[in-house]
Design a protein around this motif. Structure first.
Motif, PDB file in Angstrom:
ATOM      1  N   UNK A 116       1.301  -1.588   0.111  1.00  0.00           N
ATOM      2  CA  UNK A 116      -0.223  -0.236  -0.331  1.00  0.00           C
ATOM      3  C   UNK A 116       0.534   1.260  -0.193  1.00  0.00           C
ATOM      4  N   UNK A 117       0.279   2.611  -0.899  1.00  0.00           N
ATOM      5  CA  UNK A 117       0.930   3.406  -0.687  1.00  0.00           C
ATOM      6  C   UNK A 117       0.036   4.486   0.946  1.00  0.00           C
ATOM      7  N   UNK A 118       0.757   4.813   1.357  1.00  0.00           N
ATOM      8  CA  UNK A 118       0.922   5.492   2.663  1.00  0.00           C
ATOM      9  C   UNK A 118       1.531   7.012   2.276  1.00  0.00           C
ATOM     10  N   UNK A 119       0.295   7.856   2.475  1.00  0.00           N
ATOM     11  CA  UNK A 119       0.899   9.678   2.535  1.00  0.00           C
ATOM     12  C   UNK A 119      -0.059  10.461   3.553  1.00  0.00           C
ATOM     13  N   UNK A 120       0.618  11.695   4.150  1.00  0.00           N
ATOM     14  CA  UNK A 120       0.164  12.461   4.563  1.00  0.00           C
ATOM     15  C   UNK A 120      -0.026  13.496   4.169  1.00  0.00           C
ATOM     16  N   UNK A 121      -0.719  14.644   4.795  1.00  0.00           N
ATOM     17  CA  UNK A 121      -0.843  16.083   4.673  1.00  0.00           C
ATOM     18  C   UNK A 121      -0.215  16.946   6.198  1.00  0.00           C
ATOM     19  N   UNK A 122      -0.073  17.946   6.234  1.00  0.00           N
ATOM     20  CA  UNK A 122       0.122  18.215   7.014  1.00  0.00           C
ATOM     21  C   UNK A 122       0.419  20.055   6.662  1.00  0.00           C
ATOM     22  N   UNK A 123       1.122  20.727   8.166  1.00  0.00           N
ATOM     23  CA  UNK A 123       1.115  22.062   7.527  1.00  0.00           C
ATOM     24  C   UNK A 123       2.352  22.181   8.056  1.00  0.00           C
ATOM     25  N   UNK A 124       3.515  23.686   7.681  1.00  0.00           N
ATOM     26  CA  UNK A 124       4.288  23.994   8.201  1.00  0.00           C
ATOM     27  C   UNK A 124       3.672  25.594   9.320  1.00  0.00           C
ATOM     28  N   UNK A 125       2.421  26.009   8.908  1.00  0.00           N
ATOM     29  CA  UNK A 125       2.286  26.368   9.780  1.00  0.00           C
ATOM     30  C   UNK A 125       0.351  26.948   9.739  1.00  0.00           C
ATOM     31  N   UNK A 126       0.361  27.504  10.499  1.00  0.00           N
ATOM     32  CA  UNK A 126      -1.421  26.835  11.253  1.00  0.00           C
ATOM     33  C   UNK A 126      -1.819  28.266  10.393  1.00  0.00           C
TER      34      UNK A 126
END
Length: 542
Positions: A116-126
């Motif tokens: 499976x390909x696993x990925x994440x979305x995050x932020x570098x600032x609020x």
């Protein structure tokens, strides 16, 4: 050794001329913060931008630079994105601020479709954005060109995102890629507020059957073969490089692999690399080394212990070589944002044509990273706000110490390749030449004076520097080294190149100066290469 402080400010312009983005940067490209800053500074000089917008953007960029010392990468990016957005004539609203904060990162960039390909979305600032109807994610796999045609799209799925605070709570998702063919793709994540688009992100990925599991078998087979270290390195290369990319030391982008000559080509084709490894290994097992002292155009690799990475280099050996005679050799240093392939692939292959015609072996290293500088960066470019664009991604590369380390590794990579070729091929030590263009021209000046005993002649093309930099250059170290200095009269480097020639003459040097009418920073290469080889033909160590 040249003292860094003496040559502060040298070779800044050569790295950035001709490299400004041709299209506006957008959040979906996930550009590095230093790249965004360079684009914004270029727009500040553009005509048609209102003065009040320029003033506001300049203030934001100044504030961003001031945050560097405190390591506030998120706030730096926010301010640079704000400036870039305004300069592109767009409003800086909460949705835009949110879009620029987002980062998409797959856990495995080079993977096997059986997992499976696993990925994440995050932020570098609020960011202050709050969706009215709830945030949703739509993920898909698209062709490597990014064009969503029917043959290049595989839907992954839709996901409800319960939080928009992705700084502390990154959102993860997975994808079953069973049956997807080997090749290069882009993982695409689109965010919606209900049905209204909010942001889109893309990140390159490559799928190769056996890339994770095949290394163990390869090593067992290689262990049964004695010697052939150079070819073994090339066999291992795609597997080692996959590991380097997957742990994040290199990214599949132009900053870490260079801008390819052919549009839309991938930075490195892992599937093709694995096939080539299999071919080389099968030949070795049958008693034939396809690379050792090979003629023609081919790519080689070696383990760079100090960098803890496998490095590529490309060379051409004349087909007419008899396999015994000593070969003259040219070490070619590429320009900023390019790689070991660019000068072989451009202008109809003129480099290899000249090498064949004149009977020269030519070799071009990567130089550790596409814009690490061949050692010349430490003479000033490492302190430039623009310099960070061209090294390892992220705001961290604006760090002068990190930039200087890249610079040192770049110089060592070039010298390592020089020595590897000399060990493998019978190189005529009296006819080893150095040629570089743009940033590579800066490297030619630097390596030319640092190791004058190595070179039968040096040619530096389009390598304009600051006046202070050239005034501090130790010209006496270049006395006795035939020197060719080249520039087009339509090149931004023209005035500083003229200055370099005048200063060299004042210090007792006699450079062969060629100023080509009508030539630009890019077109000068194809125009001048025949003259460079003619110049080299005239010189050898006495």
């Amino acid at each position: 050794m040249i003292a860094v402080q003496v040559l502060s400010g040298i070779f800044l312009a050569a790295a950035v001329w001709g490299q400004a983005p041709t299209q506006p940067m957008t959040p979906d490209q996930q550009p590095d913060t230093p790249a965004m800053a360079v684009a914004a500074r270029n727009l500040l000089r553009a005509a048609g931008v209102p003065d009040d917008v320029k003033s506001q953007a300049d203030r934001l960029l100044t504030e961003s630079a001031a945050l560097q010392a405190g390591g506030q990468a998120g706030e730096m990016r926010r301010k640079v994105a704000n400036a870039l957005t305004l300069l592109n004539g767009r409003p800086w609203d909460p949705k835009t601020e949110f879009a620029w904060s987002l980062v998409l990162r797959p856990d495995t960039v080079v993977g096997d479709s059986s997992a499976p390909l696993i990925a994440r979305i995050s932020q570098v600032y609020g960011a202050p954005f709050r969706p009215a109807r709830g945030l949703k994610l739509r993920a898909s796999l698209v062709s490597s060109t990014g064009k969503p045609d029917a043959a290049g799209v595989r839907p992954i799925g839709d996901f409800e995102m319960m939080s928009v605070n992705l700084v502390s709570e990154p959102f993860g998702f997975d994808a079953d890629l069973t049956g997807v063919a080997d090749g290069a793709y882009r993982l695409r994540a689109e965010l919606f507020d209900g049905d209204e688009p909010v942001a889109a992100l893309e990140e390159p990925v490559q799928l190769v059957q056996g890339i994770a599991t095949g290394r163990e078998s390869i090593e067992r087979r290689l262990a049964r073969i004695q010697g052939h270290d150079g070819t073994k390195a090339s066999i291992r290369y795609p597997y080692v490089l996959a590991g380097t990319v997957n742990v994040g030391r290199r990214r599949l982008n132009a900053a870490d692999f260079g801008i390819p000559f052919e549009p839309h080509s991938v930075p490195y084709d892992f599937a093709q690399g694995v096939r080539r490894s299999a071919e080389l290994l099968k030949a070795l097992e049958s008693g034939k080394d396809l690379l050792w002292r090979a003629k023609g155009d081919h790519t080689r690799h070696y383990w760079f212990e100090e960098a803890r990475e496998m490095m590529p280099y490309r060379l051409y050996v004349p087909q007419k070589w008899d396999g015994r005679s000593r070969l003259p050799m040219v070490l070619v240093l590429h320009g900023s944002t390019r790689d070991e392939n660019f000068y072989f692939d451009r202008d109809g292959g003129i480099l290899t044509k000249m090498a064949e015609q004149h009977g020269y072996l030519v070799v071009c290293p990567l130089g550790y990273r596409p814009s690490a500088g061949w050692g010349s960066v430490g003479m000033g470019m490492g302190t430039s706000a623009a310099a960070g664009r061209f090294g390892r991604g992220g705001a961290g590369m604006a760090n002068p110490a990190a930039r200087q380390r890249q610079n040192e590794l770049s110089e060592k990579d070039g010298l390592n390749v020089l020595e590897l070729v000399q060990k493998e091929y019978p190189i005529d030590p009296s006819r080893i030449f150095l040629f570089g263009h743009s940033m590579g021209g800066a490297g030619a000046w630097y390596l030319g004076q640092k190791f004058p005993e190595r070179w039968a002649a040096v040619a530096a093309s389009a390598s304009g520097v600051s006046a202070a930099g050239f005034q501090g250059l130790p010209y006496e170290r270049l006395k006795g080294v035939p020197l060719m200095v080249i520039v087009g009269d339509q090149d931004p480097a023209l005035n500083t190149t003229r200055l370099s020639v005048n200063l060299a003459r004042e210090h007792g040097l006699d450079p062969h100066y060629v100023e080509m009418p009508g030539a630009t920073h890019e077109t000068i290469v194809a125009i001048i290469e025949p003259q460079v080889f003619d110049f080299f033909d005239q010189h050898s160590h006495r």
